[in-house]
Motif scaffolding. Structure first.
Motif, PDB file in Angstrom:
ATOM      1  N   LYS A 163     -20.064  18.476 -21.483  1.00 57.77           N
ATOM      2  CA  LYS A 163     -20.908  19.394 -22.115  1.00 57.77           C
ATOM      3  C   LYS A 163     -20.942  20.793 -20.889  1.00 57.77           C
ATOM      4  CE  LYS A 163     -25.463  19.850 -21.363  1.00 57.77           C
ATOM      5  NZ  LYS A 163     -26.725  19.538 -22.152  1.00 57.77           N
ATOM      6  N   ILE A 164     -20.266  22.060 -21.259  1.00 61.73           N
ATOM      7  CA  ILE A 164     -20.283  22.424 -20.021  1.00 61.73           C
ATOM      8  C   ILE A 164     -20.896  22.977 -19.113  1.00 61.73           C
ATOM      9  CG2 ILE A 164     -17.413  23.221 -20.549  1.00 61.73           C
ATOM     10  CD1 ILE A 164     -18.560  25.441 -21.704  1.00 61.73           C
ATOM     11  N   THR A 165     -21.220  23.815 -17.797  1.00 62.98           N
ATOM     12  CA  THR A 165     -22.773  24.210 -17.544  1.00 62.98           C
ATOM     13  C   THR A 165     -22.672  25.542 -17.315  1.00 62.98           C
ATOM     14  OG1 THR A 165     -21.820  23.828 -14.743  1.00 62.98           O
ATOM     15  CG2 THR A 165     -23.277  21.805 -16.099  1.00 62.98           C
ATOM     16  N   LYS A 166     -21.367  26.234 -17.653  1.00 60.80           N
ATOM     17  CA  LYS A 166     -20.756  27.364 -17.158  1.00 60.80           C
ATOM     18  C   LYS A 166     -20.153  28.112 -18.396  1.00 60.80           C
ATOM     19  CE  LYS A 166     -21.499  27.907 -12.136  1.00 60.80           C
ATOM     20  NZ  LYS A 166     -20.918  28.438 -10.823  1.00 60.80           N
ATOM     21  N   GLU A 167     -20.241  28.621 -18.466  1.00 64.33           N
ATOM     22  CA  GLU A 167     -19.211  29.917 -20.151  1.00 64.33           C
ATOM     23  C   GLU A 167     -18.036  29.816 -19.698  1.00 64.33           C
ATOM     24  OE1 GLU A 167     -20.060  32.359 -23.715  1.00 64.33           O
ATOM     25  OE2 GLU A 167     -20.917  32.514 -22.549  1.00 64.33           O
ATOM     26  N   MET A 168     -16.955  29.071 -20.604  1.00 61.54           N
ATOM     27  CA  MET A 168     -15.645  28.863 -20.230  1.00 61.54           C
ATOM     28  C   MET A 168     -15.056  30.964 -20.103  1.00 61.54           C
ATOM     29  SD  MET A 168     -13.904  25.544 -20.554  1.00 61.54           S
ATOM     30  CE  MET A 168     -14.190  24.100 -19.747  1.00 61.54           C
ATOM     31  N   ASN A 169     -16.105  31.839 -21.336  1.00 61.01           N
ATOM     32  CA  ASN A 169     -15.407  32.364 -21.960  1.00 61.01           C
ATOM     33  C   ASN A 169     -13.967  32.424 -22.328  1.00 61.01           C
ATOM     34  OD1 ASN A 169     -17.917  34.015 -20.938  1.00 61.01           O
ATOM     35  ND2 ASN A 169     -17.082  33.749 -18.849  1.00 61.01           N
ATOM     36  N   CYS A 170     -13.635  31.914 -22.931  1.00 62.59           N
ATOM     37  CA  CYS A 170     -12.100  32.072 -23.509  1.00 62.59           C
ATOM     38  C   CYS A 170     -12.104  30.693 -24.304  1.00 62.59           C
ATOM     39  CB  CYS A 170     -11.092  31.411 -22.429  1.00 62.59           C
ATOM     40  SG  CYS A 170      -9.532  30.727 -22.576  1.00 62.59           S
ATOM     41  N   PHE A 171     -11.890  30.904 -25.579  1.00 59.77           N
ATOM     42  CA  PHE A 171     -11.537  30.398 -26.846  1.00 59.77           C
ATOM     43  C   PHE A 171      -9.897  30.249 -26.980  1.00 59.77           C
ATOM     44  CE2 PHE A 171     -14.984  32.727 -28.977  1.00 59.77           C
ATOM     45  CZ  PHE A 171     -16.595  31.771 -28.870  1.00 59.77           C
ATOM     46  N   PHE A 172      -9.720  28.357 -27.007  1.00 59.19           N
ATOM     47  CA  PHE A 172      -8.454  28.373 -26.760  1.00 59.19           C
ATOM     48  C   PHE A 172      -8.316  26.863 -27.627  1.00 59.19           C
ATOM     49  CE2 PHE A 172     -10.720  26.186 -22.928  1.00 59.19           C
ATOM     50  CZ  PHE A 172      -9.728  25.021 -22.723  1.00 59.19           C
ATOM     51  N   LEU A 173      -7.012  26.420 -27.660  1.00 60.49           N
ATOM     52  CA  LEU A 173      -6.546  24.748 -28.028  1.00 60.49           C
ATOM     53  C   LEU A 173      -5.062  24.845 -26.994  1.00 60.49           C
ATOM     54  CD1 LEU A 173      -6.390  22.590 -29.877  1.00 60.49           C
ATOM     55  CD2 LEU A 173      -5.162  23.693 -31.197  1.00 60.49           C
ATOM     56  N   LEU A 174      -5.496  23.584 -26.809  1.00 63.70           N
ATOM     57  CA  LEU A 174      -3.997  23.313 -25.795  1.00 63.70           C
ATOM     58  C   LEU A 174      -3.834  21.977 -25.781  1.00 63.70           C
ATOM     59  CD1 LEU A 174      -2.186  23.488 -22.828  1.00 63.70           C
ATOM     60  CD2 LEU A 174      -4.503  22.574 -21.799  1.00 63.70           C
ATOM     61  N   LEU A 175      -2.475  21.674 -26.619  1.00 68.93           N
ATOM     62  CA  LEU A 175      -1.617  20.784 -26.389  1.00 68.93           C
ATOM     63  C   LEU A 175      -0.703  20.479 -25.006  1.00 68.93           C
ATOM     64  CD1 LEU A 175      -0.856  18.022 -28.139  1.00 68.93           C
ATOM     65  CD2 LEU A 175       0.661  19.417 -29.006  1.00 68.93           C
ATOM     66  N   LYS A 176      -1.720  19.493 -24.350  1.00 72.59           N
ATOM     67  CA  LYS A 176      -0.177  19.228 -22.945  1.00 72.59           C
ATOM     68  C   LYS A 176       0.466  19.342 -23.262  1.00 72.59           C
ATOM     69  CE  LYS A 176      -2.126  15.931 -18.671  1.00 72.59           C
ATOM     70  NZ  LYS A 176      -1.792  15.097 -18.522  1.00 72.59           N
ATOM     71  N   GLY A 177       1.358  20.442 -22.452  1.00 73.41           N
ATOM     72  CA  GLY A 177       1.792  20.071 -21.924  1.00 73.41           C
ATOM     73  C   GLY A 177       3.326  21.016 -23.132  1.00 73.41           C
ATOM     74  N   GLN A 178       2.750  21.431 -23.924  1.00 79.26           N
ATOM     75  CA  GLN A 178       3.519  21.786 -25.125  1.00 79.26           C
ATOM     76  C   GLN A 178       3.123  23.316 -25.351  1.00 79.26           C
ATOM     77  OE1 GLN A 178       4.563  19.004 -28.438  1.00 79.26           O
ATOM     78  NE2 GLN A 178       3.867  17.708 -27.564  1.00 79.26           N
ATOM     79  N   PHE A 179       1.672  23.969 -25.520  1.00 81.37           N
ATOM     80  CA  PHE A 179       1.476  24.921 -26.505  1.00 81.37           C
ATOM     81  C   PHE A 179       0.229  25.168 -25.767  1.00 81.37           C
ATOM     82  CE2 PHE A 179       0.239  22.802 -30.056  1.00 81.37           C
ATOM     83  CZ  PHE A 179      -0.686  23.361 -30.366  1.00 81.37           C
ATOM     84  N   LEU A 180      -0.512  26.698 -25.270  1.00 79.69           N
ATOM     85  CA  LEU A 180      -1.684  26.919 -25.875  1.00 79.69           C
ATOM     86  C   LEU A 180      -1.684  27.932 -26.186  1.00 79.69           C
ATOM     87  CD1 LEU A 180      -4.327  27.449 -24.084  1.00 79.69           C
ATOM     88  CD2 LEU A 180      -3.128  28.883 -22.497  1.00 79.69           C
ATOM     89  N   LEU A 181      -2.707  27.376 -27.765  1.00 80.47           N
ATOM     90  CA  LEU A 181      -3.270  29.559 -27.919  1.00 80.47           C
ATOM     91  C   LEU A 181      -4.637  29.704 -27.685  1.00 80.47           C
ATOM     92  CD1 LEU A 181      -3.063  27.245 -31.582  1.00 80.47           C
ATOM     93  CD2 LEU A 181      -1.454  28.896 -31.052  1.00 80.47           C
TER      94      LEU A 181
END
Length: 471
Positions: free
Chosen positions: A216-234
């Motif tokens: 649960k986040i307290t501040k909006e991140m303003n970014c939609f993403f999927l991160l596979l650690k060390g491999q890619f970011l969408l």
């Protein structure tokens, strides 16, 4: 993803002779054999034509109702193709992606530190490339632990034609990967719209394939993403006209920067394994006090929760006494107080056939066939003239979970098919109770009135199935 391996897999799935495929591609069998073995690649300028031609051949052979299932051994993240054209376009994207990867390797491309990144515009393109990219990294890196981080807008209507179509399999034959999803409950409420009741289904479904951890986040991140650690970011965004855009980032340096920025964000973990929850109860007695102070308004039992379990039943089970007492006390409060009690027919029948009574934090307690009727008869002491108002029988299929709705705290409990892996998601909200209560009031769930006669009929039927008689 290697071109030769992908084509070889598609030929096997299609169960077609390699010679037929070679002829359809205007190639000699020996020329195709070199491509399949990785000895050569088509000309770079023919990349798109080659991909479309191969895709058209396989789509013609393989398209049919539910044909996506045939591909999930090589694409564990996929979607159900609504037309032959959709299948053809997906395969074209997959083959062209494999070719580009092979061309980069052949020309000594620095795949870990590219000097540019790729973007994909439009719903269909993003849907196809999302499945291709995620599937490739899942299947290609068997020696690297998978660790996902996400703010994917699952319920945002702008992305509904992408994420709500995607299906997942566990074809990669490894431990469930940690999937850390960061969310803002108010944002989910707004974006879910008419699909609010599906939120529980998504949580339960995701838990089948990944080790889901909600933050649960307290501040909006303003970014939609999927991160596979060390491999890619969408990264996902909407353009001025509402067109979605997905950017694929694989630069190792930036992936580290992004991850470090993410872990510095203020976020509270609300998901716990059974062991983690038990450890928290044992180390922080104030948790029990806070739980006792909260009224249990309703429970939704879509799996066979063991409310009738007693201390003696838990004696053989490993675990601290403080945790056992806490669970038993909660069960007694639910049965003895004015808590609305929903239970599915599947959960009731499931206990009769398996004899497994699920106790959160301790897994499943086994009751032999001769013990099952006496166990259920313990409920007789809780039956009174208010039982028809308290107990509701749900005669429709529901997500395999239990939801404990305490005032200001809704707990979602899931356990895997082997009764080994538990997960508890703790939402400091009444939203799930509101959602499920609304669903029941709108008759989306088929409810049966509880009565002593119905209970006796259930025991009689179970007794017959078990080959005994009700005492």
């Amino acid at each position: 993803m290697k071109t030769g391996k992908l084509l070889e897999d598609l030929i096997d799935i299609a169960q077609t002779p390699k010679t037929d495929f070679a002829i359809s591609m205007n190639m000699t069998p020996s020329g195709l054999s070199k491509i399949l073995k990785g000895g050569r690649l088509p000309l770079l300028k023919e990349k798109r034509v080659f991909s479309r031609q191969a895709a058209a051949y396989f789509a013609e052979v393989l398209y049919g109702h539910g044909c996506y299932l045939k591909f999930m051994q090589i694409f564990p993240v996929l979607y159900d193709f609504s037309s032959r054209y959709e299948l053809e376009m997906f395969l074209a994207y997959a083959i062209e992606y494999a070719l580009e990867h092979d061309f980069d390797e052949e020309n000594n491309g620095n795949l870990g530190y590219p000097d540019r990144e790729a973007s994909f515009l439009g719903t269909k393109t993003i849907l196809n490339m999302f499945c291709v990219l995620v599937s490739d990294h899942i299947m290609s890196n068997h020696d690297i632990p998978l660790e996902f981080y996400s703010t994917l807008p699952i319920f945002d209507h702008s992305y509904s034609d992408i994420f709500q179509r995607i299906k997942i399999s566990n074809a990669w034959k490894r431990e469930r990967a940690p999937f850390n999803h960061f969310f803002d409950m108010s944002a989910i409420e707004v974006s879910a719209g008419d699909n609010k009741s599906n939120l529980l289904s998504y949580i339960v479904k995701a838990q089948e394939y990944v080790d889901l951890n909600l933050w649960k986040i307290t501040k909006e991140m303003n970014c939609f993403f999927l991160l596979l650690k060390g491999q890619f970011l969408l990264i996902f965004s909407l353009q001025l006209d509402g067109m979605p855009l997905m950017t694929f980032v694989s630069h190792k340096g930036y992936l580290n920067i992004f991850f470090n920025s993410l872990v510095k964000k203020e976020a509270k973990k609300i998901s716990y394994s059974g062991r983690e929850a038990a450890a928290a109860l044992e180390t922080d007695p104030s948790i029990l006090t806070r739980l006792r102070d909260k009224h249990v308004e309703a429970v939704y039992n879509f799996i066979s929760i063991g409310y009738l379990v007693r201390e003696k039943d838990l004696e053989p089970v490993n675990g601290k006494e403080v945790s056992k007492r806490a669970v038993l006390e909660l069960f007694h409060r639910i049965l003895d107080k004015e808590t609305i009690f929903y239970v599915t027919m599947d959960a009731m029948i499931g206990f009769g056939s398996t004899g497994k009574a699920i106790v959160p934090l301790f897994g499943a307690i086994n009751f032999s066939p001769v013990e099952r009727i006496p166990y259920l008869q313990r409920f007789n002491t809780f039956i009174n003239d208010k039982s028809s108002d308290k107990v509701r029988i749900v005669n429709s299929e529901q997500p395999k979970a239990a939801v404990f709705c305490l005032k200001g705290l809704n707990l979602i409990y899931t356990i895997d098919h082997d009764y080994k892996t538990e997960k508890i998601h703790c939402f400091e909200t009444d939203k799930f109770n509101d959602m499920l209560s609304r669903v029941t009031s709108e008759s989306t769930m088929k409810l049966l009135d509880f009565s002593p006669d119905l209970w006796r009929a259930y025991l009689d039927e179970m007794s017959k199935n078990l080959g005994g008689s009700v005492l």
